[in-house]
Design a protein around this motif. Structure first.
Motif, PDB file in Angstrom:
ATOM      1  N   GLY A 367     -93.259   0.021 -23.948  1.00  0.00           N
ATOM      2  CA  GLY A 367     -92.384  -0.405 -25.027  1.00  0.00           C
ATOM      3  C   GLY A 367     -91.610  -1.680 -24.775  1.00  0.00           C
ATOM      4  N   GLN A 368     -91.791  -2.292 -23.592  1.00  0.00           N
ATOM      5  CA  GLN A 368     -91.091  -3.527 -23.257  1.00  0.00           C
ATOM      6  C   GLN A 368     -92.096  -4.653 -23.024  1.00  0.00           C
ATOM      7  N   TRP A 369     -91.799  -5.834 -23.558  1.00  0.00           N
ATOM      8  CA  TRP A 369     -92.673  -6.976 -23.322  1.00  0.00           C
ATOM      9  C   TRP A 369     -92.482  -7.502 -21.904  1.00  0.00           C
ATOM     10  N   VAL A 370     -93.596  -7.772 -21.234  1.00  0.00           N
ATOM     11  CA  VAL A 370     -93.583  -8.255 -19.857  1.00  0.00           C
ATOM     12  C   VAL A 370     -94.457  -9.501 -19.768  1.00  0.00           C
ATOM     13  N   VAL A 371     -93.965 -10.530 -19.119  1.00  0.00           N
ATOM     14  CA  VAL A 371     -94.736 -11.739 -18.846  1.00  0.00           C
ATOM     15  C   VAL A 371     -94.745 -11.952 -17.339  1.00  0.00           C
ATOM     16  N   LYS A 372     -95.923 -11.941 -16.750  1.00  0.00           N
ATOM     17  CA  LYS A 372     -96.032 -12.054 -15.301  1.00  0.00           C
ATOM     18  C   LYS A 372     -95.988 -13.503 -14.808  1.00  0.00           C
ATOM     19  N   LYS A 373     -96.404 -14.428 -15.668  1.00  0.00           N
ATOM     20  CA  LYS A 373     -96.484 -15.807 -15.188  1.00  0.00           C
ATOM     21  C   LYS A 373     -96.499 -16.771 -16.366  1.00  0.00           C
ATOM     22  N   ALA A 374     -95.818 -17.890 -16.200  1.00  0.00           N
ATOM     23  CA  ALA A 374     -95.913 -19.007 -17.137  1.00  0.00           C
ATOM     24  C   ALA A 374     -96.329 -20.240 -16.328  1.00  0.00           C
ATOM     25  N   VAL A 375     -97.190 -21.059 -16.917  1.00  0.00           N
ATOM     26  CA  VAL A 375     -97.780 -22.181 -16.178  1.00  0.00           C
ATOM     27  C   VAL A 375     -97.672 -23.464 -16.991  1.00  0.00           C
ATOM     28  N   MET A 376     -97.313 -24.550 -16.306  1.00  0.00           N
ATOM     29  CA  MET A 376     -97.346 -25.869 -16.937  1.00  0.00           C
ATOM     30  C   MET A 376     -97.524 -26.933 -15.867  1.00  0.00           C
ATOM     31  N   SER A 377     -97.855 -28.125 -16.297  1.00  0.00           N
ATOM     32  CA  SER A 377     -98.045 -29.241 -15.382  1.00  0.00           C
ATOM     33  C   SER A 377     -96.938 -30.271 -15.564  1.00  0.00           C
ATOM     34  N   ARG A 378     -96.515 -30.821 -14.452  1.00  0.00           N
ATOM     35  CA  ARG A 378     -95.522 -31.881 -14.410  1.00  0.00           C
ATOM     36  C   ARG A 378     -95.984 -32.909 -13.368  1.00  0.00           C
ATOM     37  N   SER A 379     -95.159 -33.907 -13.138  1.00  0.00           N
ATOM     38  CA  SER A 379     -95.407 -34.865 -12.061  1.00  0.00           C
ATOM     39  C   SER A 379     -94.079 -35.194 -11.412  1.00  0.00           C
ATOM     40  N   ALA A 380     -94.127 -35.822 -10.235  1.00  0.00           N
ATOM     41  CA  ALA A 380     -92.890 -36.134  -9.509  1.00  0.00           C
ATOM     42  C   ALA A 380     -93.160 -37.274  -8.532  1.00  0.00           C
ATOM     43  N   ARG A 381     -92.102 -37.990  -8.181  1.00  0.00           N
ATOM     44  CA  ARG A 381     -92.225 -38.982  -7.116  1.00  0.00           C
ATOM     45  C   ARG A 381     -90.857 -39.353  -6.578  1.00  0.00           C
ATOM     46  N   VAL A 382     -90.853 -39.848  -5.349  1.00  0.00           N
ATOM     47  CA  VAL A 382     -89.636 -40.353  -4.731  1.00  0.00           C
ATOM     48  C   VAL A 382     -89.305 -41.713  -5.331  1.00  0.00           C
ATOM     49  N   LEU A 383     -88.063 -41.898  -5.751  1.00  0.00           N
ATOM     50  CA  LEU A 383     -87.604 -43.185  -6.260  1.00  0.00           C
ATOM     51  C   LEU A 383     -86.875 -43.980  -5.185  1.00  0.00           C
ATOM     52  N   MET A 384     -86.123 -43.275  -4.332  1.00  0.00           N
ATOM     53  CA  MET A 384     -85.374 -43.948  -3.273  1.00  0.00           C
ATOM     54  C   MET A 384     -84.965 -42.906  -2.248  1.00  0.00           C
ATOM     55  N   GLU A 385     -84.917 -43.300  -0.989  1.00  0.00           N
ATOM     56  CA  GLU A 385     -84.438 -42.382   0.039  1.00  0.00           C
ATOM     57  C   GLU A 385     -83.592 -43.137   1.049  1.00  0.00           C
ATOM     58  N   GLY A 386     -82.652 -42.425   1.633  1.00  0.00           N
ATOM     59  CA  GLY A 386     -81.733 -43.045   2.590  1.00  0.00           C
ATOM     60  C   GLY A 386     -80.447 -42.251   2.678  1.00  0.00           C
ATOM     61  N   TRP A 387     -79.331 -42.877   2.283  1.00  0.00           N
ATOM     62  CA  TRP A 387     -78.035 -42.201   2.298  1.00  0.00           C
ATOM     63  C   TRP A 387     -77.297 -42.489   0.996  1.00  0.00           C
ATOM     64  N   VAL A 388     -76.573 -41.511   0.532  1.00  0.00           N
ATOM     65  CA  VAL A 388     -75.585 -41.775  -0.502  1.00  0.00           C
ATOM     66  C   VAL A 388     -74.240 -41.864   0.194  1.00  0.00           C
ATOM     67  N   ARG A 389     -73.313 -42.559  -0.393  1.00  0.00           N
ATOM     68  CA  ARG A 389     -71.983 -42.722   0.195  1.00  0.00           C
ATOM     69  C   ARG A 389     -70.921 -42.254  -0.781  1.00  0.00           C
ATOM     70  N   ILE A 390     -69.934 -41.574  -0.228  1.00  0.00           N
ATOM     71  CA  ILE A 390     -68.784 -41.140  -1.041  1.00  0.00           C
ATOM     72  C   ILE A 390     -67.510 -41.443  -0.260  1.00  0.00           C
ATOM     73  N   PRO A 391     -66.426 -41.728  -0.971  1.00  0.00           N
ATOM     74  CA  PRO A 391     -65.159 -41.986  -0.287  1.00  0.00           C
ATOM     75  C   PRO A 391     -64.743 -40.801   0.572  1.00  0.00           C
ATOM     76  N   ALA A 392     -64.204 -41.082   1.739  1.00  0.00           N
ATOM     77  CA  ALA A 392     -63.811 -40.015   2.682  1.00  0.00           C
ATOM     78  C   ALA A 392     -62.772 -39.078   2.064  1.00  0.00           C
ATOM     79  N   GLU A 393     -61.943 -39.616   1.189  1.00  0.00           N
ATOM     80  CA  GLU A 393     -60.890 -38.775   0.609  1.00  0.00           C
ATOM     81  C   GLU A 393     -61.452 -37.708  -0.339  1.00  0.00           C
ATOM     82  N   THR A 394     -62.748 -37.793  -0.680  1.00  0.00           N
ATOM     83  CA  THR A 394     -63.364 -36.781  -1.528  1.00  0.00           C
ATOM     84  C   THR A 394     -63.222 -35.385  -0.924  1.00  0.00           C
ATOM     85  N   ILE A 395     -63.331 -35.309   0.408  1.00  0.00           N
ATOM     86  CA  ILE A 395     -63.252 -34.000   1.058  1.00  0.00           C
ATOM     87  C   ILE A 395     -62.078 -33.933   2.034  1.00  0.00           C
ATOM     88  N   ALA A 396     -61.118 -34.817   1.843  1.00  0.00           N
ATOM     89  CA  ALA A 396     -59.945 -34.823   2.719  1.00  0.00           C
ATOM     90  C   ALA A 396     -59.097 -33.582   2.495  1.00  0.00           C
TER      91      ALA A 396
END
Length: 396
Positions: A367-396
């Motif tokens: 009596g209950q609807w069940v869906v075991k899996k949903a499938v779709m296609s996407r894509s992805a890529r790295v745009l930039m890598e390294g470090w981000v910087r935030i002011p020290a007072e952010t976590i002071a």
């Protein structure tokens, strides 16, 4: 007054599907941010550039849209038979708030690639060529997702000829499987929280509407375009330039969240901006997409427009696409009826930027609807890598 130097945090800026976000390894974050809490949220807000009363996120990595104000934290999985734990934070643009209530299906496409490239997947599971199957534990919603990531000569393959409407350039295809995408009952009930595939619900001062409420991929409210005064071919500016329409949608979303059992009072919706989503559907029609592409009536099974973080999305959220595929597979939902009704295992729907195909198989169990899996296609890529910087007072 003197100020300490900025804090550097290793990070990767990635596109996943039609979204962009800043990715972190959990153990690269400052120690106080390696667990949930105020410090973690403050760091992510500052990285993205929120809260910004100008709504531009000029002083951060965010792009001032719901699709580009996102963060991801990854770590080796603590779950058996999984490779990586994936935690998603949707950062509000004009408020000091990080919403942890749901997943980002688009950025899921980038999780496998990041995990492989950053040592989070055991090397014995990574082929030199072919497809690497990455088993992802989505920590926000406690679900398993499988990403099939193409490999070439021991490296993640990012270039390719797979085209995704809403993304300008082609890239390598990443197939994603959302296993058991419906809610398990811990947050708002089963796949259909009311027990019905269509309900009527009243929104004070606006009206009474038919709606399909579903917990699959992400909690979503589906309504008929015509009942809201639309035809289903609207593009972003048609909705987002209308301040009154946005207020109306947010009020409907708030009352819908209460109707689904996600919140106890409509006032709580303001602190739960990421979920539920609200979308409107209609039967197929010809229209010109935001890129200028002419779509004919026969190109789609139905049309869907969805809002994210209070604005119409330029394409479609990945998790909402899972909800669309799941609802389309269940006879009688508004999504299923817009697609012509009957049983179906896949739909191609039209969104503002073009079309997307998503598959799901549903069955009625006790009596209950069940869906075991949903499938779709996407894509992805790295745009930039390294470090981000935030002011020290952010976590002071």
């Amino acid at each position: 007054m003197s100020y300490a130097p900025q804090i550097r945090i290793p990070a990767t800026y990635m596109r996943g599907g039609t979204s962009k976000g800043v990715f972190f390894k959990q153990d690269d974050l400052p120690e106080a941010a390696q667990q949930a809490g105020y410090v973690r949220d403050q760091i992510l807000l500052r990285v993205i550039g929120s809260p910004d009363p100008y709504a531009k996120q000029i002083d951060g990595m965010g792009g001032a849209t719901s699709s580009t104000s996102k963060t991801v934290i990854l770590s080796k999985s603590t779950q058996p038979d999984h490779d990586v734990d994936y935690l998603f934070g949707q950062v509000a643009i004009d408020k000091a708030f990080v919403d942890w209530s749901g997943n980002c299906g688009n950025l899921t496409a980038a999780v496998g690639a990041f995990a492989i490239s950053n040592g989070l997947v055991d090397s014995t599971r990574i082929p030199k060529d072919g497809i690497c199957t990455v088993r992802i534990w989505q920590s926000n919603i406690q679900k398993t997702i499988i990403a099939h990531v193409p490999m070439h000569d021991g490296q993640v393959q990012e270039s390719g000829d797979f085209e995704l409407d809403g993304v300008t350039f082609p890239a390598a295809e990443v197939q994603i499987e959302f296993l058991d995408p419906a809610d398990d009952g811990e947050d708002g009930g089963a796949m259909f929280p009311t027990g019905n595939v269509v309900d009527e619900f009243e929104v004070p001062d606006i009206g009474t509407f038919e709606a399909t409420f579903i917990n699959a991929g992400i909690p979503t409210i589906f309504m008929k375009a015509e009942a809201l005064g639309y035809i289903g071919t609207e593009l972003q500016d048609d909705i987002n330039s209308d301040a009154n329409a946005l207020v109306k949608f947010e009020k409907i979303r708030a009352y819908g969240a209460k109707f689904m059992g996600l919140i106890q009072d409509v006032s709580e919706a303001a602190q739960r901006q990421h979920t539920p989503k609200i979308a409107f559907v209609s039967e197929p029609k010809a229209y010109v997409s935001s890129s200028g592409k002419q779509l004919e009536t026969g190109d789609t099974d139905l049309l869907v427009r969805a809002l994210s973080m209070g604005k119409l999305h330029h394409a479609m959220m990945g998790t909402a696409a899972v909800a669309i595929g799941t609802a389309a597979a269940v006879p009688g939902t508004l999504v299923n009826l817009a697609a012509g009704g009957g049983e179906r295992e896949a739909v191609r729907f039209g969104h503002p930027s073009g079309t997307l195909r998503v598959g799901a198989q549903a069955e009625l169990v006790e009596g209950q609807w069940v869906v075991k899996k949903a499938v779709m296609s996407r894509s992805a890529r790295v745009l930039m890598e390294g470090w981000v910087r935030i002011p020290a007072e952010t976590i002071a």
